[in-house]
Design an enzyme around this catalytic site. Structure first.
Site, PDB file in Angstrom:
ATOM      1  N   HIS A  64       7.900 -47.362  36.385  1.00 33.57           N
ATOM      2  CA  HIS A  64       8.337 -45.783  36.758  1.00 33.57           C
ATOM      3  C   HIS A  64       7.667 -44.520  35.261  1.00 33.57           C
ATOM      4  CE1 HIS A  64      11.024 -42.339  37.878  1.00 33.57           C
ATOM      5  NE2 HIS A  64      11.157 -42.299  36.656  1.00 33.57           N
ATOM      6  N   ASP A 102      16.719 -46.097  40.434  1.00 36.35           N
ATOM      7  CA  ASP A 102      15.954 -45.941  39.341  1.00 36.35           C
ATOM      8  C   ASP A 102      16.774 -45.928  38.066  1.00 36.35           C
ATOM      9  OD1 ASP A 102      13.706 -44.891  40.644  1.00 36.35           O
ATOM     10  OD2 ASP A 102      13.331 -43.201  40.174  1.00 36.35           O
ATOM     11  N   CYS A 113     -18.654 -54.860   3.796  1.00 40.94           N
ATOM     12  CA  CYS A 113     -18.617 -54.310   2.799  1.00 40.94           C
ATOM     13  C   CYS A 113     -16.976 -55.289   1.442  1.00 40.94           C
ATOM     14  CB  CYS A 113     -18.054 -53.078   2.574  1.00 40.94           C
ATOM     15  SG  CYS A 113     -16.918 -52.612   3.862  1.00 40.94           S
TER      16      CYS A 113
END
Length: 910
Positions: free
Chosen positions: A106, A142, A715
């Site tokens: 969703h 939902d 480095c």
């Protein structure tokens, strides 16, 4: 696991493909029926893979699941249902059938914005954060338990800042689609591993908004400008926010609140209900909220469906069209074929054929853009162009204008060198990049760039001369003082950098392959670090563009008057950036991203031996829309290009990564020329102290990485390891065993762990370094020689019994050479004294289980970075730079911005 994928769209297709790549068995795909003769992308892909595809028009009738549908589904034996994007109502008999149930994606942070138009409402409500939720399906809308979410415990970073001018399309494309696909795949992985949570979804803060439809998208003018802007962008492109005006329904697109510098002068547009009439200007249609603030709309769709620039609302249709050449007509017929393939129900594509009225959807826009790009040899085309020229005749006119040079801008021609490598066709620029164009160096001078894997010549590269530097600086100065770069808002500048980051990501395989070819970088490492961190860096600093702020300062008042004092942080101007050869693209990105975010323009000098990713980067800046002259790239020698940049009176800042010797020379030149601002990241001899109480397995693992990462061309590589006496011999034994497992080979081979050194001269330096170590009495445990094969390969090397006075104890090798020294048990201060007895101070490290000791040692180590029980762990948000003769100034993090800004104090009296 056996998975049933239920859904549709490109999102569903991507999830399906990734699940199969992860080794899951997709036993069936359930998608929507064909529309207008076109199959959904998910079903199309699954069908091509031979996976059973089902296209049920409905799953239930009169509230009951259809028995034949349920039976068909059950026969597949799915253990989990995955619903990436599904517009159909799936009955609970299907949802609850698998052993693991069903999960759904969703596109909002539930419980906020439940419902089918979640993205629209996220924008309409002006949410500052967006995100997605993956939840366990239940019988609510939902409302199921949460599995993954932005603020959940599983994926705490899966959210995104919503940009002020985001639309549904940009938010979906930038974040919700790519990150949502990753989230779905991770959710399935958690389920398969038995680690998937079920967190009850709270009702506090829950919202539900209905589906956005055209009839509900009418603009309410009685609200502030920002709310109107949010309404327009929240409905852009579907369903489209509209109003009545000019006797018809007008739909607005491409809204922005960035109206700085706009003057509302032009022809007025009366709008019923609006606080003030709109004003049609050259920039678009200016609208007003009830707070009198302005917003700008750039595109308008008329009631007949025609999309026009808002600035042309009162101009009427342009009846003059370009006359097509024979070549144009051939292209038009090829494009007509693409339209026919996308619109199968259209019998004949004519000039009046409307792309959208013929049934095209948003997914077809993407397809058309990509097909036309392929047909027209990479022509720059965006989704917006389709909406602006929806009929076939208008679209062909648009293409012809673009191919001939849209807006009368000269088209940048690029003379690419093409090579087929790593199953890719590389197209590499090889000329100087000055003022937005690729050009030859003065006198057409060139040099060879070499492939360190076999010593072969990759191509000829233009060799910049002093006059070329002057041209590039002039272009950068003009872009800074008079160009668009200094006029656009900081937010728009950030948007361009985000776009550049996206292009780097899209081309990451190509860029990583070029790094392997030109620098000898191991491909898999180049993907993750060389290119991956470059992408992250540009995204990080893109976010900083509109957050560079000054301050107000209380001062003593000039009584009886009053004073106000404030500071402004301003860009410096033209910056020269000199980058090394070990991480060609990443070091460029570390410096250039901060430089551009601050608003400067730049002349880049890549290392002479590794120019190709810098030149490809220059090409991508054109595609990103970075204005001409903002970025210039000059391959060439340090003694010519670097020296001229240091001496040039119009360059106001030099950023350099390289040797301490050269850094001192640059600093002197900058002082004598015009007192330039300077930042230097120079040499290192980083100590790594390993105490006997450490986790030995991890210390060996990280100790190997501290030295051999990127072939030792690093480095911050640990230049010297101090190992406490009780574990010294065991540590050495394990290291030697691990060195024996390292695969030396072609950097493009996926199982290679150690590639060639960068160039011939560096390889010879490493050979001489080891010979000197042996001569001074150090014990060479393994390695020390060139590998007997073509190319510049050097054996991973281990020295022990290294004493403090020796050359290899004091000087950096910058190669895969581990220097090990003992220290007496418990003698912390003595080993700290030895570790700090160097003029370098870039990085350092300590391994111990004793937190008090770790804190004490990290406090006493004289280095810009201290790693505790790890190594090489850098991040774009963490400042990076050295102490002592390792230089000064910072890359990365907020601190890096200060290297490219100047502070101005402004005092008022009133």
């Amino acid at each position: 696991m056996k998975i049933a994928v239920i859904g549709q769209s490109l999102f569903g297709q991507e999830v399906y493909c990734h699940l199969r790549e992860e080794g899951h068995e997709v036993v069936g795909v359930f998608t929507v029926p064909d529309k207008d003769g076109k199959a959904d992308p998910l079903g199309l892909k699954a069908d091509k893979d031979g996976v059973p595809v089902f296209k049920f028009p409905r799953w239930r009738a009169r509230g009951q699941a259809l028995p034949n549908v349920v039976a068909t589904y059950q026969a597949l034996g799915a253990e989990l249902n995955v619903l990436p994007f599904c517009s159909q109502f799936i009955p609970m008999e299907i949802i609850n059938a698998p052993r693991h149930g069903s999960i759904i994606y969703h596109p909002s942070l539930l419980p906020r914005h439940r419902g089918a138009s979640a993205i629209n409402w996220t924008l309409i409500h002006g949410d500052k954060k967006g995100g997605f939720t993956i939840f366990w399906a239940d019988d609510g809308l939902d409302t199921g338990d949460l599995l993954l979410q932005k603020e959940g415990e599983i994926l705490p970073d899966d959210s995104c800042e919503i940009l002020p001018d985001d639309t549904v399309s940009t938010l979906y494309s930038r974040f919700l689609l790519p990150e949502g696909v990753k989230g779905m795949v991770q959710a399935v992985k958690l389920i398969a591993e038995g680690r998937a949570p079920r967190l009850p979804q709270p009702e506090d803060g829950a919202t539900y908004e209905g589906i956005q439809k055209k009839e509900t998208a009418q603009i309410n003018w009685d609200q502030p400008a920002e709310a109107i802007h949010n309404w327009i962008r929240g409905n852009d492109k579907v369903p489209g926010a509209w109003t009545e005006a000019c006797g018809q329904k007008l739909t607005f697109f491409s809204s922005t609140l960035s109206t700085e510098g706009l003057v509302p002068e032009g022809e007025t547009l009366p709008i019923p209900g609006a606080h003030r009439p709109g004003v049609v200007t050259g920039a678009g249609l200016i609208l007003f909220g009830n707070d009198d603030r302005m917003l700008l709309v750039k595109n308008i769709q008329l009631e007949d469906g025609k999309m026009i620039p808002a600035s042309q609302l009162f101009r009427g249709a342009d009846s003059t069209g370009l006359e097509l050449t024979e070549e144009d007509l051939v292209t038009a017929e090829a494009v007509r074929g693409a339209w026919k393939r996308i619109l199968p129900n259209v019998v004949e594509v004519e000039d009046s054929t409307d792309f959208f009225k013929s049934g095209a959807a948003s997914v077809d826009v993407v397809r058309l853009v990509e097909e036309v790009k392929e047909l027209c040899d990479g022509l720059e085309l965006e989704n917006e162009d389709i909406y602006m020229a929806a009929t076939f005749g208008d679209f062909i006119q648009l293409l012809v204008r673009k191919t001939r040079g849209d807006n009368k801008e000269s088209k940048c021609t690029i003379d690419h060198v093409e090579k087929t490598v790593n199953k890719l066709t590389l197209r590499m620029p090889h000329q100087l990049f000055i003022g937005g164009a690729f050009v030859d160096a003065e006198g057409a001078k060139t040099y060879e760039t070499i492939n360190p894997t076999d010593g072969s010549v990759i191509c000829q590269v233009s060799l910049a001369q002093v006059s070329d530097v002057d041209k590039a600086v002039a272009a950068a100065k003009d872009a800074f003082e008079h160009g668009l770069w200094g006029k656009i808002s900081a937010r728009d500048r950030g948007r361009l950098l985000y776009r550049l980051a996206d292009l780097l990501e899209q081309r990451q395989e190509e860029l990583a392959t070029i790094e392997a070819l030109d620098a000898g970088a191991v491909y898999t490492l180049a993907l993750k670090t060389h290119v991956g961190m470059s992408i992250q860096t540009f995204r990080y600093f893109a976010g900083w563009c509109d957050k560079i702020q000054g301050a107000t300062i209380p001062i003593n008042q000039a009584r009886p008057n009053w004073n106000l004092t404030m500071t402004r942080k301003e860009p410096i101007g033209v910056c020269g950036i000199v980058i090394p050869w070990n991480y060609p693209l990443m070091m460029l990105s570390w410096k250039v991203a901060a430089c551009l975010a601050a608003g400067n323009t730049v002349v880049i000098k890549p290392a002479q031996v590794t120019p190709l990713t810098a030149l490809k980067f220059a090409e991508l800046t054109l595609k990103a829309g970075i204005p001409k002259g903002v970025i210039n790239v000059l391959p060439g020698s340090g003694s010519v290009v670097g020296q001229r940049l240091s001496d040039h009176p119009d360059v106001r800042k030099i950023a350099f990564t390289g040797s301490t010797e050269v850094g001192k020379h640059i600093m002197k030149s900058c002082a004598l020329s015009n007192v330039k601002k300077v930042s230097l990241e120079l040499g290192g001899k980083s100590p790594l102290i390993i105490f006997a109480d450490c986790d030995l397995r991890k210390a060996v693992q990280m100790g190997m990485s501290s030295v051999f990462f990127n072939k030792g061309e690093n480095c911050i590589a640990a230049g010297r390891l101090f190992v406490e006496d009780p574990i010294h011999d065991q540590f050495v034994q394990r290291v030697v065993e691990e060195v024996g497992k390292m695969k030396i080979g072609n950097p493009l081979d996926r199982d290679t762990s150690h590639g060639p050194q960068n160039h011939q001269a560096h390889l010879q330096k490493l050979v001489e370094y080891c010979q000197r170590g042996v001569k001074e009495g150090a014990t060479l445990v393994c390695g020390g020689n060139q590998v007997p094969r073509p190319g510049f390969f050097f054996e991973p090397t281990v020295f022990t019994d290294v004493e403090d006075h020796m050359f290899i104890a004091r000087e950096e090798s910058f190669g895969p050479i581990m220097i090990i020294s003992r220290f007496a048990s418990g003698d912390v201060d003595a080993v700290l004294s030895r570790a700090n007895a160097t003029e370098f101070g870039l990085a350092s490290g300590v391994f111990t289980r004793d937190i008090s000791r770790a804190l004490y040692v990290s406090d006493k180590l004289e280095a810009g970075t201290v790693f505790v029980n790890t190594y090489n762990k850098t991040d774009v948000a963490a400042p990076f730079g050295g102490f002592k003769q390792s230089g000064f100034g910072k890359d990365l993090g907020e601190a890096a911005l200060n290297e490219y800004l100047r502070v101005k104090t402004v005092t008022f009296e009133y």
